[in-house]
Design an enzyme around this catalytic site. Structure first.
Site, PDB file in Angstrom:
ATOM      1  N   SER A 103      51.477  36.083 -15.833  1.00 46.31           N
ATOM      2  CA  SER A 103      52.711  35.428 -15.404  1.00 46.31           C
ATOM      3  C   SER A 103      52.619  33.924 -15.682  1.00 46.31           C
ATOM      4  O   SER A 103      52.498  33.518 -16.834  1.00 46.31           O
ATOM      5  CB  SER A 103      52.992  35.748 -13.945  1.00 46.31           C
ATOM      6  OG  SER A 103      54.309  35.401 -13.605  1.00 46.31           O
ATOM      7  N   ASP A 186      60.776  43.559 -17.085  1.00 44.82           N
ATOM      8  CA  ASP A 186      60.365  42.362 -16.354  1.00 44.82           C
ATOM      9  C   ASP A 186      61.559  41.439 -16.116  1.00 44.82           C
ATOM     10  O   ASP A 186      62.174  40.951 -17.058  1.00 44.82           O
ATOM     11  CB  ASP A 186      59.292  41.630 -17.161  1.00 44.82           C
ATOM     12  CG  ASP A 186      58.518  40.610 -16.351  1.00 44.82           C
ATOM     13  OD1 ASP A 186      59.079  40.074 -15.396  1.00 44.82           O
ATOM     14  OD2 ASP A 186      57.352  40.354 -16.700  1.00 44.82           O
ATOM     15  N   HIS A 217      57.832  43.270 -13.378  1.00 42.24           N
ATOM     16  CA  HIS A 217      56.852  42.178 -13.363  1.00 42.24           C
ATOM     17  C   HIS A 217      55.722  42.410 -12.383  1.00 42.24           C
ATOM     18  O   HIS A 217      54.564  42.140 -12.694  1.00 42.24           O
ATOM     19  CB  HIS A 217      57.554  40.865 -13.006  1.00 42.24           C
ATOM     20  CG  HIS A 217      56.676  39.663 -13.145  1.00 42.24           C
ATOM     21  ND1 HIS A 217      56.405  39.092 -14.373  1.00 42.24           N
ATOM     22  CD2 HIS A 217      55.993  38.922 -12.230  1.00 42.24           C
ATOM     23  CE1 HIS A 217      55.598  38.051 -14.212  1.00 42.24           C
ATOM     24  NE2 HIS A 217      55.329  37.929 -12.912  1.00 42.24           N
TER      25      HIS A 217
END
Length: 276
Positions: A103, A186, A217
């Site tokens: 991320s 995501d 995600h």
């Protein structure tokens, strides 16, 4: 700058490869506690450095807002400073340094590979921000608000800030082998901006691999987690080990995950408003 260094048991020969495991957030910090990803890396013969760079929580508001060089660029400068210190102390080898982040950590991995291309030998970016402006436009309202606070505006009002901090702007400068793992569902690091970054790598002839997960995600099913861990460890093993002493990464059970491309993590976000 607090850095947690984990090392495998001493052995004869050169120091083991070292992986910077870059935390996400950015509003988070690494802790001196058990981490299964660190465990997997150390058990596979890698040393691990975890840096609580500027922007991390746990060090007060001045540290969290210290972005003097720019969004992402300040954090990359911190990773580079720790890299230099580890080399100076003889705790790492210049020819065996890699990056792995998820991320926001994946974003910093891509940005470090593009802005400081001569310093790293391999990188793994999992579910990253790869194009700051495109991620803003396709992101959630909470993440757009976070970007506006960090950048001081929108891509339309401060375009140069977004471009300067975007890995896409430096894609053609990447030199180290790169593995990008992304998720087709995501919402925090949308797939379109990752595809645009991969297209820029292809256009520039940059060596890279990619893997796609049919997930969102946050979080992993067990099979996805094992697929990412096995693919990333194998990739780092190939690119950070000296060829004459090639080490075989541990064998993991087959996951049954499909949809990867090219020759394939980390925990999800704790904060729904953070990229992590």
């Amino acid at each position: 700058m607090h850095t947690l260094l984990s090392q495998p048991a001493p052995a004869a020969g050169p120091r083991p490869p070292l992986v910077f495991l870059v935390h996400g957030g950015p509003a988070d910090h690494d802790r001196d506690a058990y981490d299964p990803q660190v465990h997997s890396l150390v058990a596979s013969g890698f040393a691990v450095a975890r840096v609580n760079y500027r922007g991390s929580t746990g060090y007060g508001p001045r540290w969290r807002t210290a972005y003097a060089e720019g969004v992402g660029l300040a954090q990359v400068a911190d990773l580079v400073a720790v890299r230099a210190d580890l080399l100076r102390r003889g705790l790492a080898r210049e020819d065996a340094l890699g990056l792995w982040g998820t991320s926001w950590g994946g974003y910093l991995t891509l940005l470090a590979l593009g802005t400081r291309p001569g310093l790293w030998r391999a990188g793994v970016a999992v579910k990253p921000v790869a194009d700051c402006a495109a991620a803003y436009r396709a992101g959630t309202p909470a993440l757009r608000a976070l970007d506006e606070r960090l950048f001081g505006g929108t891509p339309e009002t401060v375009p140069d800030r977004y471009r300067r901090s975007s890995p896409l702007h430096y894609a053609a400068d990447v030199r180290a082998p790169l593995l990008v793992i992304a998720a087709s569902l995501d919402a925090k690091c949308p797939p379109g901006q990752v595809r645009g970054y991969l297209a820029a790598l292809r256009a520039a002839g940059v060596a890279h691999e990619s893997m796609w997960l049919a997930t969102g995600h946050d979080g992993y099913a067990g099979a996805d987690h094992m697929a990412v861990l096995r693919r990333a460890l194998g990739f780092l093993d190939r690119h950070l080990r000296p060829a004459p002493a090639a080490h075989q990464a541990p064998r993991f059970p087959e996951s049954g995950v499909s949809g990867s491309t090219g020759p394939s993590g980390a925990p999800g976000s704790h904060d729904p408003n953070s990229v992590h």
